[in-house]
Design an enzyme around this catalytic site. Structure first.
Site, PDB file in Angstrom:
ATOM      1  N   SER B  19      -3.530  37.897 -13.670  1.00 57.81           N
ATOM      2  CA  SER B  19      -3.204  38.844 -14.737  1.00 57.81           C
ATOM      3  C   SER B  19      -2.124  39.824 -14.286  1.00 57.81           C
ATOM      4  CB  SER B  19      -4.458  39.618 -15.136  1.00 57.81           C
ATOM      5  OG  SER B  19      -4.113  40.700 -15.983  1.00 57.81           O
ATOM      6  N   LYS B  70     -12.582  37.972 -25.394  1.00 57.10           N
ATOM      7  CA  LYS B  70     -12.076  38.828 -26.470  1.00 57.10           C
ATOM      8  C   LYS B  70     -12.931  38.826 -27.738  1.00 57.10           C
ATOM      9  CE  LYS B  70      -7.146  39.359 -25.660  1.00 57.10           C
ATOM     10  NZ  LYS B  70      -5.816  39.121 -26.257  1.00 57.10           N
ATOM     11  N   ASP B 106      -3.254  44.251 -29.529  1.00 53.98           N
ATOM     12  CA  ASP B 106      -2.261  43.174 -29.608  1.00 53.98           C
ATOM     13  C   ASP B 106      -1.362  43.291 -30.847  1.00 53.98           C
ATOM     14  OD1 ASP B 106      -3.108  41.930 -27.197  1.00 53.98           O
ATOM     15  OD2 ASP B 106      -4.746  40.964 -28.270  1.00 53.98           O
ATOM     16  N   GLY B 130      -0.084  27.864 -33.646  1.00 57.92           N
ATOM     17  CA  GLY B 130      -1.376  28.298 -33.125  1.00 57.92           C
ATOM     18  C   GLY B 130      -2.261  28.862 -34.209  1.00 57.92           C
ATOM     19  N   ALA B 131      -3.582  28.827 -33.945  1.00 58.58           N
ATOM     20  CA  ALA B 131      -4.527  29.336 -34.942  1.00 58.58           C
ATOM     21  C   ALA B 131      -5.713  30.026 -34.265  1.00 58.58           C
ATOM     22  CB  ALA B 131      -5.023  28.192 -35.825  1.00 58.58           C
ATOM     23  N   GLY B 132      -5.525  30.454 -33.010  1.00 61.31           N
ATOM     24  CA  GLY B 132      -6.590  31.128 -32.276  1.00 61.31           C
ATOM     25  C   GLY B 132      -6.526  32.635 -32.454  1.00 61.31           C
ATOM     26  N   GLY B 133      -7.145  33.340 -31.512  1.00 62.70           N
ATOM     27  CA  GLY B 133      -7.217  34.801 -31.587  1.00 62.70           C
ATOM     28  C   GLY B 133      -5.845  35.455 -31.572  1.00 62.70           C
ATOM     29  N   ASN B 154      -0.610  23.703 -36.193  1.00 61.17           N
ATOM     30  CA  ASN B 154      -1.712  23.665 -35.228  1.00 61.17           C
ATOM     31  C   ASN B 154      -2.201  22.239 -35.023  1.00 61.17           C
ATOM     32  OD1 ASN B 154      -3.297  25.482 -33.585  1.00 61.17           O
ATOM     33  ND2 ASN B 154      -5.075  24.718 -34.718  1.00 61.17           N
ATOM     34  N   TYR B 230       4.861  34.641 -21.527  1.00 64.96           N
ATOM     35  CA  TYR B 230       5.859  35.348 -20.712  1.00 64.96           C
ATOM     36  C   TYR B 230       5.921  34.760 -19.302  1.00 64.96           C
ATOM     37  CZ  TYR B 230       1.531  37.825 -19.553  1.00 64.96           C
ATOM     38  OH  TYR B 230       0.245  38.126 -19.201  1.00 64.96           O
ATOM     39  N   GLY B 251       7.181  37.031 -24.401  1.00 68.42           N
ATOM     40  CA  GLY B 251       6.017  37.883 -24.616  1.00 68.42           C
ATOM     41  C   GLY B 251       5.909  39.110 -23.729  1.00 68.42           C
TER      42      GLY B 251
END
Lengths: 291, 291
Positions: B19, B70, B106, B130-133, B154, B230, B251
């Site tokens: 991270s 999350k 976010d 994409g279709a996630g969080g 997606n 990123y 990102g």
């Protein structure tokens, strides 16, 4: 600055704002070039269980435990050292993959702090002020150094009796006497003793005018007088004993060595402090006390 | 060095070793001269509850939450921001005396990161991969900036359908289309869109050779192409779009601004980054990525 590999240590207590442990341990961490930091966490008694579980869940490397949690924490861990089982107190938690392990480093800290005086304790008689957790750790340390007789001086008789039984039944003391603080027999016990140890908080800031011993007439140059209190560095107890010619020592070195012992447990490594470094560290800690 | 007043922040996730948040936040803490440190805590899913309760018990100042926690963390806190309730995800926990409060920074991070481009999004059509969080947060941010039509690309239809319904029913999008990654209609949707946003992890290290878009023939200088990834700084997605003349962005700025937003929540203060400082920080973070 911390990165993803930085270890996190800390002390939990309530209050904890004036603890010297962060200063002490961050000094060690820097000195031994460890990628780690040490914090103070105020944890109220009701949250102790959540704290211990959470510290493990977050992978903290280790915690010191101070008042009022030293006894309660013993029930909350998965592993206990033999000394923790014997004394019923812990001041050091190590977070292992399999669970939290508890240790108590106060006895080793006491012993290391009187290392040059150790021959004095062999077959000794000691007057011990206090009957709480610190007194228990000191009594155990004294027994390991060969003390044979103890005089427990305490305000409440019941706690003294409890410690007294522990000392004879579990620690092998030959004889344990219990006296009140103003018992006329106290001076005789002092005359027959080689060392006096204050394991009460009497004399600790802000109550700096108090002493666990009211009358120093029996104290002499034959005595080693030790105060677990280190704030102030010079308590009334030590000042008056010094006036009578006794060799005196405050609790700073015990603080230092119990901390070093904790670090050794956490890191599974051996660390040493040279004599001149010890002096520098004492001054560093004393300065912090005055700030 | 930490003292008794030093605040402790951190990020929890699994894995969390790579991270960038510790680097980012410790940079902020130093820049804004805050007596605080920021750590990375690896917390496995089974320990998330103990971690959240323990962090509160120990009085940690705040935590960021990353994958895979999350969504799950939302159920474990006492207070939730309206955005957390809407999106069902949280990335920021603030430990308050009364309990833990959850926020999601976010969307604000995304909006701040495209601040100079905001007029482009008004009444816009966007192709979202994409279709996630993350995609949900981006869709919400897009709706706040005035986007009206969305094409969700997606791999799995069910998740896309779920997000699609959320976008029309809760975020007010006028029209939402769902396409597979190799749908022949995708190029038409790209031609009609002003922006393309990758909110999948496709192209992220170590799978740097992949792109969420296989065919860039419809991409042109009329497009703004944004990759939430990123690491690497230049994904295939951005490189190919750049070749077609599109304006591109990775990102990093979203990472920076969501972090700054978290810090503002924790400290209840407003902080800003000047343009030249932003550049220095981007370089600082990119350097860390390569090390």
């Amino acid at each position: 600055m911390p990165n993803a590999r930085t270890k996190l240590f800390g002390v939990i207590g309530d209050p904890v704002g004036h603890s010297l442990s962060p200063v002490l341990h961050n000094y060690f961490l820097k000195k031994y070039k460890l990628n780690a930091f040490y914090f103070a966490f105020r944890v109220v008694p009701a949250n102790l269980g959540a704290c211990v579980q959470g510290a493990w869940a977050m992978g903290l490397a280790g915690l010191n435990v101070t008042l009022p949690h030293k006894e309660k924490v013993v029930e909350l861990v998965k592993f206990r050292s033999p000394e923790v089982n014997l004394l019923g107190v812990a001041n050091t938690l190590s977070m292992r993959e399999e669970g939290v392990a508890a240790f108590v480093t106060d006895p080793a800290g006491f012993i290391a702090s009187v290392q040059p005086m150790q021959p004095l304790f062999r077959e000794s008689r000691v007057v011990l002020f206090g009957a709480g957790g610190s007194a228990r750790s000191v009594a155990y340390a004294l027994s390991k150094m060969g003390s044979r007789e103890l005089t427990i001086v305490n305000r409440t008789y019941d706690r003294a009796l409890h410690l007294s039984r522990f000392c004879t039944e579990r620690l092998g003391f030959r004889k344990v006497s219990i006296l009140g603080m103003r018992d006329p027999a106290l001076n005789d016990h002092i005359l027959g003793a080689q060392a006096l140890v204050n394991a009460t908080s009497i004399g600790m800031a802000p109550y700096v005018d108090y002493s666990p011993l009211p009358d120093f007439s029996a104290v002499s140059q034959n005595h080693f007088v030790y105060d677990l209190v280190y704030n102030p560095v010079w308590t009334v107890f030590l000042r008056e004993a010094k006036k009578k010619g006794a060799k005196v020592q405050n609790g700073l070195d015990m603080l230092i060595y119990q901390g070093l012992e904790s670090l050794q447990i956490w890191m599974n490594e051996t660390y040493s402090i040279a004599r001149n470094e010890l002096n520098a560290l004492r001054i560093h800690l004393s300065t912090e006390l005055q700030s």
